[in-house]
Design a protein around this motif. Structure first.
Motif, PDB file in Angstrom:
ATOM      1  N   GLU A 161       0.829  -1.207   0.000  1.00 22.98           N
ATOM      2  CA  GLU A 161       0.000   0.000   0.000  1.00 22.98           C
ATOM      3  C   GLU A 161       0.865   1.259   0.000  1.00 22.98           C
ATOM      4  OE1 GLU A 161      -3.292   2.264   2.789  1.00 22.98           O
ATOM      5  OE2 GLU A 161      -2.857   0.161   3.156  1.00 22.98           O
ATOM      6  N   GLY A 162       0.555   2.166  -0.914  1.00 25.43           N
ATOM      7  CA  GLY A 162       1.265   3.432  -0.992  1.00 25.43           C
ATOM      8  C   GLY A 162       2.476   3.437  -1.905  1.00 25.43           C
ATOM      9  N   LYS A 219       6.483  -8.598   4.910  1.00 27.54           N
ATOM     10  CA  LYS A 219       5.123  -9.129   4.766  1.00 27.54           C
ATOM     11  C   LYS A 219       4.802  -9.419   3.301  1.00 27.54           C
ATOM     12  CE  LYS A 219       0.334  -8.103   5.930  1.00 27.54           C
ATOM     13  NZ  LYS A 219      -0.586  -7.114   6.513  1.00 27.54           N
ATOM     14  N   ALA A 220       5.195  -8.509   2.414  1.00 30.66           N
ATOM     15  CA  ALA A 220       4.928  -8.699   0.983  1.00 30.66           C
ATOM     16  C   ALA A 220       5.683  -9.908   0.425  1.00 30.66           C
ATOM     17  CB  ALA A 220       5.305  -7.439   0.205  1.00 30.66           C
ATOM     18  N   LEU A 221       6.889 -10.147   0.935  1.00 24.79           N
ATOM     19  CA  LEU A 221       7.717 -11.257   0.445  1.00 24.79           C
ATOM     20  C   LEU A 221       7.429 -12.582   1.157  1.00 24.79           C
ATOM     21  CD1 LEU A 221      11.177  -9.447   0.138  1.00 24.79           C
ATOM     22  CD2 LEU A 221       9.513  -9.878  -1.678  1.00 24.79           C
ATOM     23  N   ALA A 222       6.651 -12.554   2.229  1.00 24.28           N
ATOM     24  CA  ALA A 222       6.406 -13.745   3.053  1.00 24.28           C
ATOM     25  C   ALA A 222       5.918 -14.973   2.281  1.00 24.28           C
ATOM     26  CB  ALA A 222       5.440 -13.416   4.188  1.00 24.28           C
ATOM     27  N   PRO A 223       5.041 -14.826   1.271  1.00 21.70           N
ATOM     28  CA  PRO A 223       4.596 -16.020   0.535  1.00 21.70           C
ATOM     29  C   PRO A 223       5.721 -16.703  -0.257  1.00 21.70           C
ATOM     30  CG  PRO A 223       3.077 -14.186   0.183  1.00 21.70           C
ATOM     31  CD  PRO A 223       4.291 -13.636   0.857  1.00 21.70           C
ATOM     32  N   TYR A 224       6.836 -16.038  -0.399  1.00 25.33           N
ATOM     33  CA  TYR A 224       7.983 -16.566  -1.147  1.00 25.33           C
ATOM     34  C   TYR A 224       9.201 -16.556  -0.227  1.00 25.33           C
ATOM     35  CZ  TYR A 224       4.837 -15.841  -5.025  1.00 25.33           C
ATOM     36  OH  TYR A 224       3.747 -15.879  -5.852  1.00 25.33           O
ATOM     37  N   THR A 245      14.761  -0.639  -4.619  1.00 25.71           N
ATOM     38  CA  THR A 245      14.431   0.741  -4.303  1.00 25.71           C
ATOM     39  C   THR A 245      12.933   0.926  -4.486  1.00 25.71           C
ATOM     40  OG1 THR A 245      16.607   1.491  -5.011  1.00 25.71           O
ATOM     41  CG2 THR A 245      14.882   3.163  -4.848  1.00 25.71           C
ATOM     42  N   ILE A 246      12.307   1.427  -3.449  1.00 23.96           N
ATOM     43  CA  ILE A 246      10.862   1.621  -3.428  1.00 23.96           C
ATOM     44  C   ILE A 246      10.568   3.112  -3.407  1.00 23.96           C
ATOM     45  CG2 ILE A 246       8.772   1.260  -2.064  1.00 23.96           C
ATOM     46  CD1 ILE A 246      10.013  -1.378  -1.134  1.00 23.96           C
ATOM     47  N   HIS A 247       9.664   3.536  -4.279  1.00 22.42           N
ATOM     48  CA  HIS A 247       9.214   4.919  -4.356  1.00 22.42           C
ATOM     49  C   HIS A 247       7.764   4.925  -3.878  1.00 22.42           C
ATOM     50  CE1 HIS A 247      12.786   5.474  -6.817  1.00 22.42           C
ATOM     51  NE2 HIS A 247      12.380   4.415  -7.506  1.00 22.42           N
ATOM     52  N   ALA A 248       7.501   5.609  -2.773  1.00 20.23           N
ATOM     53  CA  ALA A 248       6.168   5.558  -2.170  1.00 20.23           C
ATOM     54  C   ALA A 248       5.737   6.929  -1.670  1.00 20.23           C
ATOM     55  CB  ALA A 248       6.169   4.557  -1.018  1.00 20.23           C
ATOM     56  N   ASP A 249       4.428   7.042  -1.440  1.00 21.80           N
ATOM     57  CA  ASP A 249       3.899   8.294  -0.899  1.00 21.80           C
ATOM     58  C   ASP A 249       3.857   8.275   0.626  1.00 21.80           C
ATOM     59  OD1 ASP A 249       1.776   6.600  -0.418  1.00 21.80           O
ATOM     60  OD2 ASP A 249       0.396   7.598  -1.785  1.00 21.80           O
ATOM     61  N   ARG A 250       4.416   7.228   1.215  1.00 19.42           N
ATOM     62  CA  ARG A 250       4.537   7.127   2.665  1.00 19.42           C
ATOM     63  C   ARG A 250       5.819   6.379   2.984  1.00 19.42           C
ATOM     64  NH1 ARG A 250       3.748   2.128   4.872  1.00 19.42           N
ATOM     65  NH2 ARG A 250       2.836   0.533   3.558  1.00 19.42           N
ATOM     66  N   GLU A 251       6.221   6.406   4.229  1.00 21.26           N
ATOM     67  CA  GLU A 251       7.419   5.665   4.621  1.00 21.26           C
ATOM     68  C   GLU A 251       7.122   4.167   4.585  1.00 21.26           C
ATOM     69  OE1 GLU A 251      10.651   5.274   8.251  1.00 21.26           O
ATOM     70  OE2 GLU A 251       9.019   6.713   8.416  1.00 21.26           O
ATOM     71  N   VAL A 252       7.937   3.425   3.883  1.00 19.86           N
ATOM     72  CA  VAL A 252       7.803   1.973   3.815  1.00 19.86           C
ATOM     73  C   VAL A 252       8.798   1.372   4.802  1.00 19.86           C
ATOM     74  CG1 VAL A 252       8.021  -0.067   2.352  1.00 19.86           C
ATOM     75  CG2 VAL A 252       7.022   2.022   1.428  1.00 19.86           C
ATOM     76  N   GLN A 253       8.287   0.587   5.714  1.00 15.79           N
ATOM     77  CA  GLN A 253       9.105  -0.055   6.739  1.00 15.79           C
ATOM     78  C   GLN A 253       9.611  -1.409   6.236  1.00 15.79           C
ATOM     79  OE1 GLN A 253       9.636   1.286   9.879  1.00 15.79           O
ATOM     80  NE2 GLN A 253       8.531   3.109   9.218  1.00 15.79           N
TER      81      GLN A 253
END
Length: 79
Positions: free
Chosen positions: A27-28, A56-61, A42-50
């Motif tokens: 999200e974001g 969590k996003a990589l957990a299924p792999y 490198t992640i470009h986001a509209d909020r701080e990505v922790q």
């Protein structure tokens, strides 16, 4: 905001594409790019990505793991 993370387990272009896709599902996140040679994402986001967001996003792999936060840069404009 931009954030760069170290991700281990990527061995080919398919891995890089999968990690990019998974990062963009956070999200974001507006965009994500992978440098396969260095293992940096490198992640470009509209909020701080922790780091936990990426974990969590990589957990299924479980092949892909966030080993450390490599670099975090300050806010930048995305237009």
């Amino acid at each position: 905001m931009n954030a760069t993370f170290q991700v281990t387990g990527m061995t080919c272009g398919g891995c890089a594409a999968k990690v990019t896709f998974l990062c963009k599902s956070i999200e974001g996140v507006a965009d994500a790019s992978v440098d396969l040679a260095s293992g940096q994402v490198t992640i470009h986001a509209d909020r701080e990505v922790q780091m936990r967001d990426l974990e969590k996003a990589l957990a299924p792999y479980p092949k892909y793991t966030v080993s450390e936060k490599a670099v975090e840069s300050s806010a930048s404009s995305l237009k």
